[in-house]
Motif scaffolding. Structure first.
Motif, PDB file in Angstrom:
ATOM      1  N   CYS A 175       0.880  -0.948 -10.877  1.00  0.00           N
ATOM      2  CA  CYS A 175       1.061  -0.031  -9.250  1.00  0.00           C
ATOM      3  C   CYS A 175      -0.174  -0.924  -8.553  1.00  0.00           C
ATOM      4  N   GLY A 176       0.255  -2.141  -8.214  1.00  0.00           N
ATOM      5  CA  GLY A 176      -0.700  -2.908  -7.154  1.00  0.00           C
ATOM      6  C   GLY A 176      -1.597  -3.574  -8.031  1.00  0.00           C
ATOM      7  N   ALA A 177      -1.953  -4.732  -7.537  1.00  0.00           N
ATOM      8  CA  ALA A 177      -2.942  -5.646  -8.065  1.00  0.00           C
ATOM      9  C   ALA A 177      -4.134  -5.045  -8.582  1.00  0.00           C
ATOM     10  N   LYS A 178      -4.555  -3.966  -7.693  1.00  0.00           N
ATOM     11  CA  LYS A 178      -5.861  -3.212  -8.565  1.00  0.00           C
ATOM     12  C   LYS A 178      -5.600  -2.592  -9.695  1.00  0.00           C
ATOM     13  N   HIS A 179      -4.262  -2.127  -9.863  1.00  0.00           N
ATOM     14  CA  HIS A 179      -3.960  -1.635 -11.170  1.00  0.00           C
ATOM     15  C   HIS A 179      -3.962  -2.475 -12.156  1.00  0.00           C
ATOM     16  N   TYR A 192     -17.596 -10.564  -2.863  1.00  0.00           N
ATOM     17  CA  TYR A 192     -16.434 -10.378  -3.935  1.00  0.00           C
ATOM     18  C   TYR A 192     -15.756  -8.913  -3.389  1.00  0.00           C
ATOM     19  N   TRP A 193     -14.439  -8.988  -3.600  1.00  0.00           N
ATOM     20  CA  TRP A 193     -13.789  -7.578  -3.230  1.00  0.00           C
ATOM     21  C   TRP A 193     -14.543  -6.366  -3.870  1.00  0.00           C
ATOM     22  N   VAL A 194     -14.736  -5.560  -3.050  1.00  0.00           N
ATOM     23  CA  VAL A 194     -15.749  -4.335  -3.767  1.00  0.00           C
ATOM     24  C   VAL A 194     -15.319  -3.944  -5.179  1.00  0.00           C
ATOM     25  N   VAL A 248     -11.898 -15.670  -9.883  1.00  0.00           N
ATOM     26  CA  VAL A 248     -11.378 -16.661  -8.689  1.00  0.00           C
ATOM     27  C   VAL A 248     -10.397 -16.189  -7.771  1.00  0.00           C
ATOM     28  N   ASN A 249     -10.786 -15.679  -6.474  1.00  0.00           N
ATOM     29  CA  ASN A 249     -10.022 -15.270  -5.569  1.00  0.00           C
ATOM     30  C   ASN A 249     -10.047 -15.991  -4.383  1.00  0.00           C
ATOM     31  N   THR A 250      -8.728 -16.611  -4.395  1.00  0.00           N
ATOM     32  CA  THR A 250      -8.451 -17.557  -3.147  1.00  0.00           C
ATOM     33  C   THR A 250      -7.144 -17.217  -2.606  1.00  0.00           C
ATOM     34  N   ASN A 278      -9.988 -15.737   0.069  1.00  0.00           N
ATOM     35  CA  ASN A 278     -10.733 -14.528  -0.464  1.00  0.00           C
ATOM     36  C   ASN A 278     -10.900 -13.490   0.595  1.00  0.00           C
ATOM     37  N   ASN A 279     -11.332 -12.360   0.159  1.00  0.00           N
ATOM     38  CA  ASN A 279     -11.444 -11.173   0.485  1.00  0.00           C
ATOM     39  C   ASN A 279     -13.019 -11.033   0.277  1.00  0.00           C
ATOM     40  N   PRO A 280     -13.976 -10.963   1.099  1.00  0.00           N
ATOM     41  CA  PRO A 280     -13.989 -10.783   2.375  1.00  0.00           C
ATOM     42  C   PRO A 280     -14.107 -12.111   3.430  1.00  0.00           C
ATOM     43  N   PHE A 302      -7.281 -14.914 -11.770  1.00  0.00           N
ATOM     44  CA  PHE A 302      -7.132 -15.477 -10.572  1.00  0.00           C
ATOM     45  C   PHE A 302      -6.325 -14.624  -9.594  1.00  0.00           C
ATOM     46  N   ASP A 303      -7.058 -14.152  -8.596  1.00  0.00           N
ATOM     47  CA  ASP A 303      -6.323 -13.199  -7.613  1.00  0.00           C
ATOM     48  C   ASP A 303      -5.818 -14.130  -6.506  1.00  0.00           C
ATOM     49  N   GLU A 304      -4.742 -14.117  -6.245  1.00  0.00           N
ATOM     50  CA  GLU A 304      -4.171 -15.027  -5.145  1.00  0.00           C
ATOM     51  C   GLU A 304      -3.224 -13.931  -4.379  1.00  0.00           C
ATOM     52  N   CYS A 305      -3.532 -12.537  -4.026  1.00  0.00           N
ATOM     53  CA  CYS A 305      -3.241 -11.629  -3.344  1.00  0.00           C
ATOM     54  C   CYS A 305      -2.933 -12.298  -1.789  1.00  0.00           C
ATOM     55  N   TYR A 306      -3.538 -13.242  -1.279  1.00  0.00           N
ATOM     56  CA  TYR A 306      -3.444 -13.475   0.056  1.00  0.00           C
ATOM     57  C   TYR A 306      -2.702 -15.096   0.064  1.00  0.00           C
ATOM     58  N   GLU A 307      -1.895 -15.359  -0.783  1.00  0.00           N
ATOM     59  CA  GLU A 307      -1.532 -16.723  -0.786  1.00  0.00           C
ATOM     60  C   GLU A 307      -0.991 -17.310   0.210  1.00  0.00           C
ATOM     61  N   ASN A 309      -1.362 -10.972  -8.489  1.00  0.00           N
ATOM     62  CA  ASN A 309      -0.527 -11.069  -7.545  1.00  0.00           C
ATOM     63  C   ASN A 309      -0.037  -9.681  -6.881  1.00  0.00           C
ATOM     64  N   THR A 310       0.412  -9.392  -5.662  1.00  0.00           N
ATOM     65  CA  THR A 310       0.934  -8.379  -5.030  1.00  0.00           C
ATOM     66  C   THR A 310       1.791  -8.450  -4.020  1.00  0.00           C
ATOM     67  N   ALA A 311       2.537  -7.388  -3.814  1.00  0.00           N
ATOM     68  CA  ALA A 311       3.599  -7.348  -2.823  1.00  0.00           C
ATOM     69  C   ALA A 311       2.846  -6.602  -1.388  1.00  0.00           C
ATOM     70  N   SER A 312       1.631  -6.081  -1.675  1.00  0.00           N
ATOM     71  CA  SER A 312       1.054  -5.212  -0.589  1.00  0.00           C
ATOM     72  C   SER A 312       0.749  -6.250   0.563  1.00  0.00           C
ATOM     73  N   LYS A 313       0.215  -7.357   0.658  1.00  0.00           N
ATOM     74  CA  LYS A 313      -0.357  -7.945   1.813  1.00  0.00           C
ATOM     75  C   LYS A 313       0.783  -8.846   2.523  1.00  0.00           C
ATOM     76  N   THR A 314       1.518  -9.826   1.637  1.00  0.00           N
ATOM     77  CA  THR A 314       2.693 -10.373   2.200  1.00  0.00           C
ATOM     78  C   THR A 314       3.651  -9.794   2.945  1.00  0.00           C
ATOM     79  N   TRP A 342       3.495   1.046  -1.295  1.00  0.00           N
ATOM     80  CA  TRP A 342       4.822   0.972  -2.379  1.00  0.00           C
ATOM     81  C   TRP A 342       3.999   0.923  -3.650  1.00  0.00           C
ATOM     82  N   ARG A 343       2.796   0.386  -3.694  1.00  0.00           N
ATOM     83  CA  ARG A 343       2.118  -0.119  -4.969  1.00  0.00           C
ATOM     84  C   ARG A 343       2.823  -0.782  -6.152  1.00  0.00           C
ATOM     85  N   ILE A 344       3.029  -2.100  -5.813  1.00  0.00           N
ATOM     86  CA  ILE A 344       3.632  -3.198  -6.577  1.00  0.00           C
ATOM     87  C   ILE A 344       2.575  -4.302  -6.822  1.00  0.00           C
TER      88      ILE A 344
HETATM   89  N1  PLP Z   1      -7.373  -8.164  -4.801  1.00  0.00           N
HETATM   90  C1  PLP Z   1      -8.053  -8.306  -3.302  1.00  0.00           C
HETATM   91  C2  PLP Z   1      -8.470  -9.483  -2.916  1.00  0.00           C
HETATM   92  C3  PLP Z   1      -7.653  -7.286  -2.356  1.00  0.00           C
HETATM   93  O1  PLP Z   1      -8.166  -7.539  -1.080  1.00  0.00           O
HETATM   94  C4  PLP Z   1      -7.007  -6.296  -2.728  1.00  0.00           C
HETATM   95  C5  PLP Z   1      -6.674  -5.344  -1.618  1.00  0.00           C
HETATM   96  O2  PLP Z   1      -7.455  -5.030  -0.680  1.00  0.00           O
HETATM   97  C6  PLP Z   1      -6.229  -6.146  -3.993  1.00  0.00           C
HETATM   98  C7  PLP Z   1      -6.586  -7.038  -4.827  1.00  0.00           C
HETATM   99  C8  PLP Z   1      -5.416  -4.939  -4.281  1.00  0.00           C
HETATM  100  O3  PLP Z   1      -4.275  -4.824  -3.729  1.00  0.00           O
HETATM  101  P1  PLP Z   1      -3.038  -3.851  -4.065  1.00  0.00           P
HETATM  102  O4  PLP Z   1      -3.660  -2.872  -4.981  1.00  0.00           O
HETATM  103  O5  PLP Z   1      -2.732  -2.946  -3.039  1.00  0.00           O
HETATM  104  O6  PLP Z   1      -2.228  -4.627  -4.868  1.00  0.00           O
END
Ligand code: PLP
Length: 390
Positions: free
Chosen positions: A97-101, A123-125, A169-171, A173-175, A201-206, A233-238, A244-246
């Motif tokens: 349910c999202g990359a956070k999950h 780092y992302w919070v 490793v988040n690239t 990167n947020n923030p 390896f968090d590539e949510c903003y790939e 990875n996630t569908a959220s950003k792209t 939708w939480r995937i």
């Molecule tokens: N990873 C990073 C770096 C993010 O910035 C976020 C959301 O802000 C997420 C993961 C989580 O995304 P989601 O749970 O919507 O897939």
């Protein structure tokens, strides 16, 4: 009431003060331009929404298997083959349910009390809080403004101890928007292999990369590093699909199986959302390029405006949709840190930003340009006037 120790470990969100103040101002009728939101302002593309509608009409509304529907897991395999030419298989993929999950599941499945996880700053919070929740210890690894906040393998190496299990490793990167170039990724992978560390390896903003930057995925190192690679990875950003939480994990079978077990007793994603996500990966990608072009236009505008404001400097974010300007020259008697700066800016000009301390780095604020050009113009004008007065 006695609560579990693990929730006591959680830090209250440092962004609360600013969002409460923003709500108070709104309730008084003040206009607030909000640059604090980390999600696309676009709507989910029509082709994806259409598939979601159809899934409901077709009564695709029942439980699905814990690691996700097979066709979506296959689509993820196909995506990594298409983009990076690597061969993964369905048992190595778990839909969540999202990359956070996904990240929480990973922390839950991997870490014992006292295990150390290297966490690049800023780092992302959510990262440190998830690690703390499962008893692991986030170990901060600084990045530097002079390096455009690009994470260095040498900085990671300096923090490795006998208790280190993994690194984040988040690239992009947020923030900060920092994009790790291929040569530095080579060194990071070498370090992980050398010291037997897993890489989260968090590539949510790939896809959010600008100025000729290229996203280097850890997937590209599969031939030698697959056994330590945990791709998130996630569908959220792209695809502008935050609600939708995937999200998904691509990882060694053993890890994927454990995460799937965890998920089978907690929660797994909605059937309808999984169908929509399938279309996001396999369907037409035109809307993605249109959205990225618009983010690029906004990024150029915001970074240009910020760097034109006296006393303020902003590294060029190579990716994601955030700018992370240095505001420390404004620290003095009126404002002493990034929280006070953000509160001051909000009261003075009705512009909401996130204090850098929320991401573990003082002296900065995060400005999201995932908002309309009109909002960006108004917000930048207001900010400039407020800073001039200061
Ligand atoms: N990873 C990073 C770096 C993010 O910035 C976020 C959301 O802000 C997420 C993961 C989580 O995304 P989601 O749970 O919507 O897939």
């Amino acid at each position: 009431m006695r609560l579990a120790k693990r929730v006591g470990r959680l830090s209250p969100s440092p962004t609360m003060a600013v969002s409460e103040e923003a709500n108070r101002l709104r309730s008084e009728g003040r206009s607030v331009v909000d640059f604090s939101i980390g999600e696309p302002d676009f709507n989910t593309p029509d082709n994806i929404k259409g598939v979601g509608h159809r899934a409901i009409d077709d009564n695709f509304t029942r439980y699905t298997s814990a690691p996700g529907i097979k066709d979506l897991r296959e689509a993820v395999v196909e995506k990594y083959r298409r983009q990076y030419g690597v061969d993964y298989s369905v048992p190595e993929v778990v839909i969540s349910c999202g990359a956070k999950h996904t990240l929480f599941n990973l922390a839950f499945a991997l870490f014992e009390e006292g295990d150390e996880v290297l966490l690049p700053v800023p780092y992302w919070v959510t990262f440190p809080e998830q690690f703390k929740m499962v008893g692991a210890v986030p170990v901060e690894v600084m990045t530097r403004e002079e390096d455009d906040f690009v994470l260095k393998a040498s900085a990671l190496e300096a923090k490795v101890t006998s208790r280190t299990r993994a690194m984040v490793v988040n690239t992009p990167n947020n923030p900060t928007g920092a994009v790790i170039p291929a040569d530095e990724m080579d060194r990071i992978v070498d370090l992980a292999l050398d010291r037997d560390l897993m890489i989260i390896f968090d590539e949510c903003y790939e896809f959010f990369v600008f100025d000729g930057n290229r996203h280097t995925s850890l997937a590209q190192y599969a031939d030698r590093a697959k056994h330590v690679s945990l791709l998130v990875n996630t569908a959220s950003k792209t695809y502008a699909m935050t609600g939708w939480r995937i999200g998904y994990l691509v990882a060694p079978r053993e890890v994927a199986r454990s995460v799937s077990n965890v998920q089978s007793h907690s929660a797994n994603p909605a059937s309808v959302s999984q169908k929509a996500a399938l279309e996001s990966i396999l369907g037409n990608q035109d809307s993605v390029s249109q959205m990225i072009a618009e983010y690029e236009r906004r990024r150029r505008y915001v970074v240009g405006r910020l760097n034109g404001m006296p006393g303020l400097s902003c590294a060029n974010p190579g990716g994601a949709f955030y700018a992370f300007p240095n505001i420390s020259s404004y620290f003095g008697s009126e404002v002493r840190d990034s929280v006070e700066f953000s509160t001051w800016l909000l009261r003075q000009s009705g512009v909401a930003v996130v204090p850098g301390s929320a991401f573990g780095m003082e002296g900065h604020v995060r400005i999201s340009f995932a908002t309309s050009m009109e909002n960006l113009v108004t917000g930048m004008d207001r900010m400039e006037r407020a800073l001039d007065r200061m």
